[in-house]
Design an enzyme around this catalytic site. Structure first.
Site: not given
Ligand code: NAD
Ligand code: UDP
Length: 312
Positions: A143, A145, A185, A205, A207-208, A271, A274-275
């Protein structure tokens, strides 16, 4: 105008088709129904300005249109990892076929790119100038790349043929018409909460993600497509509000009044931790920013899933 929307029977595509029809355009919706559903566009089928074609974008398409929105590609990790080679082909050959079509017609072509091009980012929040940290051989690579290669093809077509391109980097978006089996999610947590099932938090949990409501995103799409020809992107479209996955679960439990409990499952490989989008460019070049906050958007999405689940 006559507008082509690939992936038009999917979550974002169906909202875009509806918006374009409401603005008086003719819409040609192309989909192979891999993750999309006819039910998403059923309410549009009676409209004489709407046409639905079953077609796989990995194959060339001969139609006459003025604008092309290229959205065809499974977006949920569960689905894009199911047949990773076809996912890569969809991104790369799909982009090539839409660029060839745009070149022949002199049409403007829009690419639904993704925040995944930033991978597991070391720069936070992510501006468009950041080149990303992407594993080229992992389970998300088909996905990530694929979308990166599609961006390259878009910018090479712009440089080589002066093609009119618009590239949006979309951050996590949610809303009505997500598939209950989509695996992403927001839909997972809402469906689990409404059914009183355990809420599956991957990892701890911590991760953002930043969650954008679909109507805000579609407004950004239309503004970008119709922007000045000097605006090509890539341009981030997303909501800068940042939440941990655990916080998202807590919001969903509060808003549904569910008695569901959190269960912790292994974090999938690669996974992102952070984002959050830096949307300075969208604000200055498109005058765009999202207006719907997480709780407002979740309430609308919960109502949609309540109706869907009660209809069986
Ligand atoms: P979706 O899975 O609901 O929609 C994708 C649509 O594309 C589906 O209708 C599917 O059947 C169709 N499709 C897939 N492969 C195809 C092919 N080879 N030929 C023709 N049709 C094909 O996902 P979505 O959330 O609506 O995403 C739409 C686009 O936006 C995708 O390109 C995705 O990568 C991008 N995007 C979405 C998000 C998000 O949070 N929703 C974030 C970043 C990028
Ligand atoms: N996630 C989760 N439980 C789920 C589905 C996803 O904890 O049932 C996590 C997932 O590991 C990721 C985040 O939620 O950290 C967003 O996942 P999603 O698949 O929605 O999108 P993406 O990872 O592509 O941002």
């Amino acid at each position: 105008m006559r507008v082509l929307v690939t992936g038009g029977a999917g979550f974002l595509g169906s909202h875009l088709c509806e918006r374009l029809l409401n603005e008086g355009n003719e819409v040609l919706c192309v989909d192979n129904f891999y993750t999309g559903r006819k039910s998403n566009v059923l309410h549009l089928l009676d409209n004489p300005e709407f046409e639905l074609i079953r077609h796989d974008v990995t194959l060339p398409l001969m139609v006459e249109v003025d604008q092309i929105y290229n959205l065809a590609c499974p977006a949920s990790p569960v689905h894009y990892q199911h047949d990773p080679i076809h996912t890569m082909k969809t991104s790369v050959l799909g982009a090539m076929n839409m660029l060839d079509l745009a070149k022949r017609l002199g049409a403007t072509v829009f690419q639904a790119s993704t925040s995944e091009v930033y991978g597991d980012p070391e720069v936070h929040p992510q501006p468009e100038s950041y080149w990303g940290l992407v594993n080229p051989i992992g389970i998300r690579s088909c996905y990530d790349e694929g979308k990166r290669c599609a961006e390259t093809l878009f910018f090479d077509h712009q440089r080589q043929f002066e093609l009119s391109i618009k590239v949006a980097r979309i951050f996590n978006t949610y809303g009505p018409r997500m598939n209950p089996d989509d695996g992403r999610v927001v839909s997972n947590f809402i469906v689990q909460a409404l059914r009183g099932e355990d809420i599956t938090v991957y990892g701890e949990g911590n991760q953002t993600r930043s969650f954008c409501y679909v109507d805000d995103l579609i407004e950004g799409f239309v503004r970008l497509m119709n922007s000045d020809s000097s605006v090509t992107g890539p341009i981030n479209l997303g909501n800068p509000g940042e939440f941990t996955v655990r916080e998202l679960a807590e919001h969903v439990i509060d808003l549904t009044g569910s008695s569901s409990k959190l269960v912790f499952e292994p974090l999938p490989q690669d996974d992102p931790r952070q984002r959050r989008p830096d949307i300075t460019k969208a604000e200055s070049q498109l005058g765009w920013q999202p207006g719907i906050n997480l709780d407002e958007g979740l309430k609308k999405t919960i109502t949609y899933f309540e109706n869907l689940l009660s209809a069986g």
